[in-house]
Design a protein around this motif. Structure first.
Motif, mmCIF file in Angstrom:
data_model
loop_
_atom_site.group_PDB
_atom_site.id
_atom_site.type_symbol
_atom_site.label_atom_id
_atom_site.label_comp_id
_atom_site.label_asym_id
_atom_site.label_seq_id
_atom_site.Cartn_x
_atom_site.Cartn_y
_atom_site.Cartn_z
ATOM 1 N N SER A 1 57.199 15.736 50.873
ATOM 2 C CA SER A 1 57.136 14.308 50.544
ATOM 3 C C SER A 1 57.155 14.043 49.044
ATOM 4 O O SER A 1 57.569 12.969 48.607
ATOM 5 N N GLY A 2 56.670 15.000 48.253
ATOM 6 C CA GLY A 2 56.579 14.774 46.815
ATOM 7 C C GLY A 2 55.392 13.935 46.403
ATOM 8 O O GLY A 2 55.233 13.607 45.223
ATOM 9 N N ILE A 3 54.537 13.557 47.359
ATOM 10 C CA ILE A 3 53.343 12.775 47.036
ATOM 11 C C ILE A 3 52.378 13.632 46.225
ATOM 12 O O ILE A 3 52.070 14.757 46.592
ATOM 13 N N GLU A 4 51.894 13.080 45.127
ATOM 14 C CA GLU A 4 50.943 13.791 44.286
ATOM 15 C C GLU A 4 49.535 13.267 44.551
ATOM 16 O O GLU A 4 49.336 12.085 44.811
ATOM 17 N N PHE A 5 48.544 14.151 44.480
ATOM 18 C CA PHE A 5 47.158 13.746 44.688
ATOM 19 C C PHE A 5 46.239 14.772 44.048
ATOM 20 O O PHE A 5 46.657 15.900 43.745
ATOM 21 N N ASP A 6 45.007 14.377 43.833
ATOM 22 C CA ASP A 6 44.040 15.235 43.157
ATOM 23 C C ASP A 6 43.004 15.820 44.104
ATOM 24 O O ASP A 6 42.362 16.815 43.772
ATOM 25 N N MET A 7 42.810 15.201 45.258
ATOM 26 C CA MET A 7 41.850 15.724 46.221
ATOM 27 C C MET A 7 42.114 15.146 47.597
ATOM 28 O O MET A 7 42.901 14.204 47.754
ATOM 29 N N ILE A 8 41.437 15.710 48.609
ATOM 30 C CA ILE A 8 41.612 15.307 50.006
ATOM 31 C C ILE A 8 40.318 14.698 50.528
ATOM 32 O O ILE A 8 39.226 15.178 50.228
#
Length: 241
Positions: free
Chosen positions: A76-83
């Motif tokens: 997806s290319g979605i960036e994130f820092d935590m779940i």
């Protein structure tokens, strides 16, 4: 490995989204998580199919489910820092996905919430890493968006940014809302569309109702043909574009 890069597993490139979705639907059928028949939804509709993530009930199934989430997220290319895993189903899902991403070289913090606040020890409703940065919410499905809004409120209250949601199946059907007269009515958007348009969040899905229809259309038994026709009728009545 950063999200959005070319991801591989075992030296082979990840499947394209369509192939991954078909593999996922097949897996759900085999695991008993996707069943056909007549089922009443939370909205009171009689659905010809039912998706129950609770049927991923052993280590092998949950591990494979996490692989599907991880592949879809990487693609997806979605960036994130935590779940963040919302109670209750989102907790094991979030844990499993965070473990799989770490195995693939993308290690991120993980947190979840309790339904009831703890009044001893560390107290509060949040457990795990402190909520900060861009947060990815992991859940199974989004029906009305109520649970998503609760998670978003928790994340914002902690000073973090609710950035994206990852779910396994997008039913692609109209959401419902309660009017001023107390009556429940269909609206012209799905819960996923609401999350995207009104909340401004990115959404990653492994498969959709369209993928399920594609899966059924390539099965030749009389029983599968009957399932296909019922799902088509349901899609025509309650589906969104």
């Amino acid at each position: 490995m950063e999200l959005g890069t070319s991801a591989t597993q075992g030296g082979a490139p990840y499947e394209d989204a369509a192939a991954l979705a078909q593999e996922f639907v097949q897996f759900c059928v085999e695991a008993g998580a996707l069943r056909f028949g007549e089922f009443k939804t939370k909205a009171g509709r009689m659905s010809p199919y039912f998706f129950n993530a609770g049927m991923f009930d052993d280590g092998a199934k949950l591990g494979r489910l996490a692989q599907f989430y991880a592949k879809a997220l990487l693609a997806s290319g979605i960036e994130f820092d935590m779940i963040f895993g919302p109670a209750y189903k989102g907790i094991p899902l979030g844990v499993a996905v965070s473990i799989e991403l770490a195995r693939l070289g993308r290690n991120v913090p993980f947190a979840y919430n309790r339904k009831e606040a703890k009044d001893h020890g560390e107290g509060g409703t949040l457990v795990g890493a402190p909520l900060k940065g861009r947060v990815l919410i992991i859940d199974d499905v989004i029906s009305a968006g109520t649970a998503a809004r609760e998670s978003i409120a928790l994340i914002r209250a902690a000073g973090a940014v609710p950035h994206a949601i990852a779910i396994s199946l997008d039913r692609q059907e109209k959401a419902t809302e309660v009017g001023a007269d107390g009556q429940v009515r269909d609206v012209d958007h799905s819960a996923i569309q609401y999350v995207k348009r009104e909340l401004g969040m990115q959404v990653c899905t492994i498969a959709t109702l369209d993928d399920l229809l594609h899966y059924l259309s390539h099965r030749t038994s009389g029983e599968q043909d009957a399932h296909l026709e019922r799902v088509k009728v349901y899609r025509q009545r309650y589906g969104v574009s």
